[in-house]
Design a protein around this motif. Structure first.
Motif, PDB file in Angstrom:
ATOM      1  N   SER A 185       8.163  16.364 -29.229  1.00 28.95           N
ATOM      2  CA  SER A 185       7.166  17.015 -30.212  1.00 28.95           C
ATOM      3  C   SER A 185       8.107  17.159 -31.496  1.00 28.95           C
ATOM      4  N   LEU A 186       9.256  17.825 -31.591  1.00 27.69           N
ATOM      5  CA  LEU A 186       9.917  18.452 -32.663  1.00 27.69           C
ATOM      6  C   LEU A 186      10.289  17.150 -33.200  1.00 27.69           C
ATOM      7  N   ASN A 187      10.878  16.169 -32.513  1.00 23.34           N
ATOM      8  CA  ASN A 187      11.286  14.932 -32.929  1.00 23.34           C
ATOM      9  C   ASN A 187      10.280  14.209 -33.570  1.00 23.34           C
ATOM     10  N   ALA A 188       9.123  14.002 -32.848  1.00 24.79           N
ATOM     11  CA  ALA A 188       8.109  13.384 -33.502  1.00 24.79           C
ATOM     12  C   ALA A 188       7.652  13.854 -34.751  1.00 24.79           C
ATOM     13  N   SER A 189       7.771  15.065 -35.054  1.00 22.52           N
ATOM     14  CA  SER A 189       7.637  15.741 -36.310  1.00 22.52           C
ATOM     15  C   SER A 189       8.508  15.824 -37.436  1.00 22.52           C
ATOM     16  N   ALA A 190       9.607  14.891 -37.017  1.00 22.63           N
ATOM     17  CA  ALA A 190      10.961  14.755 -37.961  1.00 22.63           C
ATOM     18  C   ALA A 190      11.530  16.337 -38.216  1.00 22.63           C
ATOM     19  N   GLU A 191      11.414  17.194 -37.078  1.00 24.45           N
ATOM     20  CA  GLU A 191      12.380  18.340 -37.002  1.00 24.45           C
ATOM     21  C   GLU A 191      13.197  18.078 -36.033  1.00 24.45           C
ATOM     22  N   ASN A 192      14.569  18.783 -36.291  1.00 22.27           N
ATOM     23  CA  ASN A 192      15.497  18.413 -35.192  1.00 22.27           C
ATOM     24  C   ASN A 192      15.426  19.564 -34.339  1.00 22.27           C
ATOM     25  N   PHE A 193      15.840  19.187 -33.065  1.00 23.56           N
ATOM     26  CA  PHE A 193      16.010  19.963 -31.841  1.00 23.56           C
ATOM     27  C   PHE A 193      17.721  20.375 -31.938  1.00 23.56           C
ATOM     28  N   PHE A 194      17.833  21.434 -32.901  1.00 25.96           N
ATOM     29  CA  PHE A 194      19.241  21.695 -33.224  1.00 25.96           C
ATOM     30  C   PHE A 194      19.387  23.292 -32.968  1.00 25.96           C
ATOM     31  N   VAL A 195      20.113  23.592 -32.124  1.00 24.40           N
ATOM     32  CA  VAL A 195      20.565  25.166 -31.924  1.00 24.40           C
ATOM     33  C   VAL A 195      21.917  25.095 -31.482  1.00 24.40           C
ATOM     34  N   THR A 196      22.544  26.165 -31.890  1.00 20.13           N
ATOM     35  CA  THR A 196      23.813  26.617 -31.319  1.00 20.13           C
ATOM     36  C   THR A 196      23.820  28.221 -31.103  1.00 20.13           C
ATOM     37  N   PHE A 197      24.771  28.708 -29.951  1.00 18.53           N
ATOM     38  CA  PHE A 197      24.793  29.867 -29.685  1.00 18.53           C
ATOM     39  C   PHE A 197      26.202  30.392 -29.480  1.00 18.53           C
ATOM     40  N   ILE A 198      26.400  31.719 -29.765  1.00 17.86           N
ATOM     41  CA  ILE A 198      27.762  32.261 -29.458  1.00 17.86           C
ATOM     42  C   ILE A 198      27.290  33.299 -28.433  1.00 17.86           C
ATOM     43  N   LEU A 199      28.067  33.109 -27.253  1.00 18.70           N
ATOM     44  CA  LEU A 199      27.687  33.954 -26.320  1.00 18.70           C
ATOM     45  C   LEU A 199      29.149  35.028 -26.037  1.00 18.70           C
ATOM     46  N   GLY A 200      28.822  36.239 -25.901  1.00 20.28           N
ATOM     47  CA  GLY A 200      30.243  37.076 -25.795  1.00 20.28           C
ATOM     48  C   GLY A 200      29.741  38.179 -24.754  1.00 20.28           C
ATOM     49  N   GLY A 201      30.649  38.634 -23.905  1.00 21.81           N
ATOM     50  CA  GLY A 201      30.524  39.967 -23.182  1.00 21.81           C
ATOM     51  C   GLY A 201      31.278  39.971 -21.928  1.00 21.81           C
ATOM     52  N   GLN A 202      31.148  40.774 -21.076  1.00 22.16           N
ATOM     53  CA  GLN A 202      32.012  41.094 -20.069  1.00 22.16           C
ATOM     54  C   GLN A 202      31.083  41.419 -18.877  1.00 22.16           C
ATOM     55  N   ILE A 203      31.454  40.894 -17.881  1.00 19.37           N
ATOM     56  CA  ILE A 203      30.761  41.155 -16.362  1.00 19.37           C
ATOM     57  C   ILE A 203      31.916  42.125 -15.584  1.00 19.37           C
ATOM     58  N   LYS A 204      31.688  43.067 -14.924  1.00 15.64           N
ATOM     59  CA  LYS A 204      32.554  43.709 -14.012  1.00 15.64           C
ATOM     60  C   LYS A 204      33.278  42.763 -13.027  1.00 15.64           C
ATOM     61  N   GLY A 205      34.870  42.870 -13.190  1.00 18.57           N
ATOM     62  CA  GLY A 205      35.288  42.221 -12.290  1.00 18.57           C
ATOM     63  C   GLY A 205      36.122  40.968 -13.138  1.00 18.57           C
ATOM     64  N   GLU A 206      35.741  40.988 -14.563  1.00 19.72           N
ATOM     65  CA  GLU A 206      36.352  40.117 -15.478  1.00 19.72           C
ATOM     66  C   GLU A 206      36.835  40.397 -16.769  1.00 19.72           C
ATOM     67  N   GLU A 207      37.512  39.976 -17.460  1.00 20.72           N
ATOM     68  CA  GLU A 207      37.957  40.382 -18.840  1.00 20.72           C
ATOM     69  C   GLU A 207      36.812  39.852 -19.798  1.00 20.72           C
ATOM     70  N   PRO A 208      36.832  40.434 -20.980  1.00 24.01           N
ATOM     71  CA  PRO A 208      35.738  39.953 -21.700  1.00 24.01           C
ATOM     72  C   PRO A 208      35.876  38.542 -22.162  1.00 24.01           C
ATOM     73  N   ARG A 209      34.833  37.769 -22.304  1.00 24.28           N
ATOM     74  CA  ARG A 209      34.851  36.381 -22.479  1.00 24.28           C
ATOM     75  C   ARG A 209      33.859  35.965 -23.711  1.00 24.28           C
ATOM     76  N   LEU A 210      33.993  34.718 -24.081  1.00 24.27           N
ATOM     77  CA  LEU A 210      33.602  34.532 -25.538  1.00 24.27           C
ATOM     78  C   LEU A 210      33.281  32.752 -25.596  1.00 24.27           C
ATOM     79  N   PHE A 211      32.058  32.556 -25.726  1.00 28.40           N
ATOM     80  CA  PHE A 211      31.667  30.983 -25.505  1.00 28.40           C
ATOM     81  C   PHE A 211      30.662  30.564 -26.897  1.00 28.40           C
ATOM     82  N   GLN A 212      30.989  29.300 -27.036  1.00 25.95           N
ATOM     83  CA  GLN A 212      29.813  28.665 -27.950  1.00 25.95           C
ATOM     84  C   GLN A 212      29.347  27.720 -27.171  1.00 25.95           C
ATOM     85  N   ILE A 213      27.889  27.476 -27.511  1.00 25.29           N
ATOM     86  CA  ILE A 213      27.001  26.671 -26.644  1.00 25.29           C
ATOM     87  C   ILE A 213      26.333  25.848 -27.526  1.00 25.29           C
ATOM     88  N   TYR A 214      26.242  24.563 -27.281  1.00 28.59           N
ATOM     89  CA  TYR A 214      25.578  23.593 -28.113  1.00 28.59           C
ATOM     90  C   TYR A 214      24.319  23.293 -27.767  1.00 28.59           C
TER      91      TYR A 214
END
Lengths: 243, 243
Positions: B104-133
């Motif tokens: 529907s977004l494409n049909a109405s000439a809107e783009n499905f465009f998002v990006t995210f930055i994900l950062g954090g830490q879960i016990k047992g790991e070091e802190p980590r940082l991601f970029q999601i497309y």
């Protein structure tokens, strides 16, 4: 891509263009994007170009050919009385190339996209500075924002925003423009050395203060290094954030 | 537009997002783009978003709903064992929204465009940082370039390029990120205060060092002023150009 800056100061103009042309990432070359037409004691006109190289070269060639072979009475860059008329001539040349090549370019999924910076002085006027668009229309630089940029303009804009002032000396203006290039060169691979730089002294009607700054230019290297060090010091001057 | 930065340092993470949302130039509003999920002693997960607000909100809502009502055995942000798995969950949520709204977004000439930055830490790991497309795939930040940016990233990149280092203190990192915002805010109207800032201390598993920096924040104002003055001094330190 490309990066060009034009700066209009009380004492004259500073104009600079990079020289990198690329078709894809693996096909890069060096082309001059700063063009000069001049007549001693009468005019000095500079054109900086960004966009499709075939189109910008065609515009420059048309403007030069018209000077030598225009029908009697047709205005050329060498005969117009004002920079406004010069800007209109360039706009017309853009439209002429558009009429010839535009349809085929669109058909082959290439864009007809060009922008120009036009700076110079014609006897009887002050120095003037314009930005010319793909449609052949243009804007003129006033006193509030004394610069224009074309091409990859974002990385090099913060320094211009903070420092540019009409009453700067030309050497300070040239330094600012080169620092703006330094930031851009660091962040965008499609903008490349050497840089063509023209410093125009008001009422000189001459492009003699023109230089090509190569990768190993001692001034540019020292400037870049001093700036990096000073920025790090400036960073240290600001208190750390604490919450 | 939007501007968000994520920074991964040896001592933890710094994450910041502006809050301006606009549909055209005459319809602007303030929306939070920094979202946190946390469980004491176990995990702290932050998501920063850019792009179509309806899509990014849908992604965040899906992720939160799954936590409360996921079928037995289905992983959620509260149950995954690694940040890599958290990034995959967000990618799946993006694809789920894409499946529902994309056509529907494409049909109405809107783009499905998002990006995210994900950062954090879960016990047992070091802190980590991601970029999601938009496609739901992602990259993880390593040590060579310790930051990611989404949205209007160009104006604020030169300072990060020059100053960012993994061994900075968190307060220095936060200062650098705010200076990067300062440059962006000056040059782009679609990025606006207030700024949401989260400073995460490694192994704290807590988002308590979170603050909203308003237009009249005394630290931000002083920082901006000191930086402007120091930049002008730094400019003076460089020799003028002369040819």
């Amino acid at each position: 891509m490309t990066y060009c800056v034009g700066l209009k100061l009380d004492r004259g103009l500073v104009l600079a263009a990079d020289t990198r042309t690329n078709a894809g990432l693996d096909n890069i070359a060096t082309f001059k994007k700063l063009h000069v037409w001049e007549k001693a004691e009468d005019r000095m006109i500079t054109l900086l170009s960004a966009g499709n190289l075939a189109v910008t070269q065609a515009v420059v060639s048309l403007l030069s050919e018209h000077i030598n072979s225009a029908p009697e009475g047709r205005p050329t860059l060498m005969s117009v009385d004002t920079m406004f008329q010069a800007a209109r001539l360039i706009g017309s040349a853009v439209r002429e190339v558009q009429a010839i090549d535009g349809e085929s370019l669109n058909a082959s999924a290439e864009n007809f996209f060009v922008t120009f910076i036009l700076g110079g002085q014609i006897k009887g006027e002050e120095p003037r500075l314009f930005q010319i668009y793909s449609a052949g229309n243009f804007i003129e630089v006033g006193n509030d924002t004394p610069y224009v940029q074309i091409g990859e303009h974002k990385y090099g804009k913060p320094i211009l925003d903070r420092v540019a002032q009409s009453d700067m000396r030309l050497g300070e203006g040239a330094k600012m423009v080169l620092l703006s290039f330094d930031s851009t060169l660091r962040s965008n691979l499609s903008v490349g050395m050497p840089i063509d730089l023209l410093v125009y002294n008001k009422d000189s009607f001459s492009s003699e203060r023109q230089v090509r700054i190569e990768q190993d230019d001692p001034y540019f290297q020292k400037m870049s290094q001093t700036w990096s060090n000073s920025l790090r010091d400036a960073f240290t001057d600001v208190e750390p954030f604490d919450i």
